[in-house]
Design a protein around this motif. Structure first.
Motif, PDB file in Angstrom:
ATOM      1  N   GLY A 101       0.891  -1.179   0.081  1.00  0.00           N
ATOM      2  CA  GLY A 101       0.164   0.062   0.138  1.00  0.00           C
ATOM      3  C   GLY A 101       1.024   1.166   0.153  1.00  0.00           C
ATOM      4  O   GLY A 101      -0.046   1.964   0.301  1.00  0.00           O
TER       5      GLY A 101
ATOM      6  N   PRO B 179      -7.251  -1.367  -0.193  1.00  0.00           N
ATOM      7  CA  PRO B 179      -8.810  -1.492   0.149  1.00  0.00           C
ATOM      8  C   PRO B 179      -8.706  -2.869   0.777  1.00  0.00           C
ATOM      9  O   PRO B 179      -7.939  -4.677   0.369  1.00  0.00           O
ATOM     10  CB  PRO B 179      -9.644  -2.111  -0.405  1.00  0.00           C
ATOM     11  CG  PRO B 179      -9.183  -2.291  -1.736  1.00  0.00           C
ATOM     12  CD  PRO B 179      -7.870  -1.398  -1.350  1.00  0.00           C
TER      13      PRO B 179
ATOM     14  N   ARG C  48      -8.619   1.981   3.847  1.00  0.00           N
ATOM     15  CA  ARG C  48      -8.206   1.532   3.282  1.00  0.00           C
ATOM     16  C   ARG C  48      -6.419   1.325   4.144  1.00  0.00           C
ATOM     17  O   ARG C  48      -6.773   2.215   5.491  1.00  0.00           O
ATOM     18  CB  ARG C  48      -6.952   2.210   1.895  1.00  0.00           C
ATOM     19  CG  ARG C  48      -8.233   2.859   1.118  1.00  0.00           C
ATOM     20  CD  ARG C  48      -7.963   3.294   0.101  1.00  0.00           C
ATOM     21  NE  ARG C  48      -6.976   3.087  -0.951  1.00  0.00           N
ATOM     22  CZ  ARG C  48      -6.964   2.519  -1.736  1.00  0.00           C
ATOM     23  NH1 ARG C  48      -7.749   2.594  -2.253  1.00  0.00           N
ATOM     24  NH2 ARG C  48      -6.326   1.992  -2.904  1.00  0.00           N
TER      25      ARG C  48
END
Length: 534
Positions: free
Chosen positions: A229, A248, A294
């Motif tokens: 991420g 996500p 997220r």
């Protein structure tokens, strides 16, 4: 509008796409365009959120909400204007992108600061191109927010019980190699596409990246963290290396269970791998422009010398083959960290790599010894935690946010350190110190700001009195309201303090009613923070 100016109400209006608005955020927007409170309350009761707002028409408002033609037409017209404005904003961002890249490095922070303080005009002495970009952003500031890409620190390495958050678009220090074996090396994976795959493909991809990184760290005896991420390379110029974007995560177990590949990827010493590879950690990413949740998923690698001594770890990495529609395992290899990358040890270097095992063990053992001798006691950075909670991850306290303080008796030394409260937008203070106006927080606050003095019973609304009339009568939005919850020694009337049991019998109900009135009827949901200073 409860004594709020139109500008103040506009400041409360949510900035994200109307589609993502909650019922309360829709109510805030309706107030900003001048809709009467009776219609706002009715729409809130009907659970009209952003998605429903986009689907409304005048006929529904008039027949179902019993709204007059004028306000019904106003709502539809202003909604359509808002949607069109946002669409134009996105088009402007595309067309002005090339202009901004010429000077954004040296001017972005200044522009963000100017926008965040809602200045009346552009900063002085700007170039023509800078002026154009400033005006375009300033004109659309209610729909567009410039992204500030500031540096940030990673989560503290291998520490339990740490509450930690990342802010989207902040920048971590670049990927790194082994430094002193204790300071972790870092590797980034954007994982944007992989995070959307089905369970089998996602687990295989995640396990492959983690076990590749882990084997490389363990073989050279270095601590490490792999981050999913976080951008590992530039993509179309939109992101930079180390930029936090988050992914996500619908099911955390998918990532945790992916490490079961350890049993099939390593032919021996599987228990060692389990001990050195920490379970995934899910760090929430704060995003001011989106309500989607997220995370940055991180895995720490800790090759303690007591576990890895005299060992070299070979791994067969899992890989999902589309041709066979199943997970297969690659050829066994020995990996090592080389700079900021994990690479296989070549056949010609393999003999030398084995011969140097004892040297790497000695270096790790010495590093651990020095680290544990000088390592300070681990403690949470409570100042940073408080800052994150009060600002929701921003660099500054939002001017449009109200604060409610709950406090009791202050020590004299603590009264010298309340300057940070003076410039906050304090709506009211629930004060349990009866001497507060004589020698406590109230007396110190009044040196800088005016305040209305109230008691709990002041917050009972008479039958037939509207919320607007009540707020006007007490001047609630004009200046801070100081509510004495347990007597007021400087008051000429009969308002003395009482013991705990007497207070529960005589004042508890009044406190509940006051809190309910302020937090549910006077202040819109999401527009205030409550801080306890006890």
């Amino acid at each position: 509008m409860c004594d709020k100016t139109r500008k103040e109400i506009m400041a409360d209006t949510p900035q994200q796409s109307p589609k993502n608005w909650t019922e309360s955020e829709v109510s805030t927007w309706l107030r900003s365009i001048g809709v009467k409170e009776q219609y706002i309350e009715k729409l809130h009761e009907e659970e009209v959120n952003g998605q429903i707002l986009l689907a409304l028409n005048e006929d529904f408002l008039k027949t179902k909400i019993y709204m007059k033609s004028g306000p019904a037409h106003l709502i539809i017209q202003r909604r359509d204007e808002l949607i069109n404005s946002q669409q134009k904003c996105q088009e402007k961002k595309k067309t002005t992108g090339s202009k901004r890249t010429e000077f954004e490095e040296k001017r972005s922070q200044k522009l963000v600061q100017s926008l965040s303080t809602v200045s009346d005009g552009p900063p002085a002495q700007t170039t023509e191109t800078e002026q154009d970009v400033f005006e375009e952003n300033h004109a659309s500031q209610e729909q567009c927010v410039l992204i500030s890409k500031e540096d940030c620190k990673p989560r503290p390495f291998d520490q339990e019980g740490i509450d930690f958050l990342y802010v989207k678009h902040r920048i971590l220090q670049p990927e790194s190699g082994a430094f002193n074996l204790i300071s972790p090396c870092h590797e980034f994976k954007s994982f944007a596409v992989a995070a959307t795959l089905d369970r089998t493909r996602l687990q295989a991809k995640f396990a492959k990246e983690v076990l590749k990184f882990a084997a490389g760290c363990m073989n050279i005896r270095s601590n490490g963290t792999i981050h999913f991420g976080v951008m590992d390379s530039k993509e179309d110029g939109e992101y930079v290396h180390g930029e936090i974007t988050g992914i996500p995560v619908t099911d955390k177990d998918i990532y945790v269970d992916a490490l079961d590949y350890i049993e099939r990827s390593f032919s021996s010493d599987k228990e060692h791998i389990r001990q050195c590879v920490r379970p995934p950690r899910f760090i929430e990413v704060i995003d001011r422009q989106s309500t989607e949740k997220r995370y940055v998923v991180e895995v720490d690698i800790v090759p303690l010398i007591s576990i890895v001594k005299n060992k070299v770890y070979a791994v067969r990495l899992p890989n999902f083959k589309e041709s066979t529609n199943k997970v297969e395992f690659e050829k066994e290899m020995i990996l090592q960290r080389v700079g900021s990358k994990t690479e296989p040890v070549s056949d010609k270097d393999l003999s030398d790599f084995y011969q140097r095992v004892k040297d790497r063990d000695a270096q790790r053992e010495e590093a651990e010894k020095n680290h544990f001798l000088i390592a300070p006691e681990v403690c949470q950075d409570l100042g940073r935690k408080l800052t994150m909670l009060m600002t929701s991850g921003k660099k500054f306290i939002e001017k449009e946010k109200w604060f409610i303080l709950v406090t009791n008796k202050f020590k004299p030394d603590d009264l010298c350190n309340i300057d940070w409260l003076i410039n906050m937008n304090i709506f009211c203070v629930f004060d349990f110190d009866p001497d507060s106006k004589i020698s406590g927080l109230c007396s110190r606050y009044l040196e800088y700001r005016a305040a209305n003095m109230h008691f709990l019973q002041s917050y009972r609304i008479s039958t037939g009195t509207s919320i607007k009339e009540f707020t006007n009568h007490l001047h609630l939005f004009d200046q801070t309201s100081w509510i004495f919850c347990n007597g007021h020694t400087d008051f000429k009337g009969n308002e003395t303090s009482c013991d705990e049991m007497t207070w529960i019998k005589t004042k508890m109900t009044l406190l509940r009613e006051s809190v309910s009135l302020i937090c549910k009827q006077i202040l819109p949901k999401g527009t205030f923070h409550v801080i306890f200073l006890l």
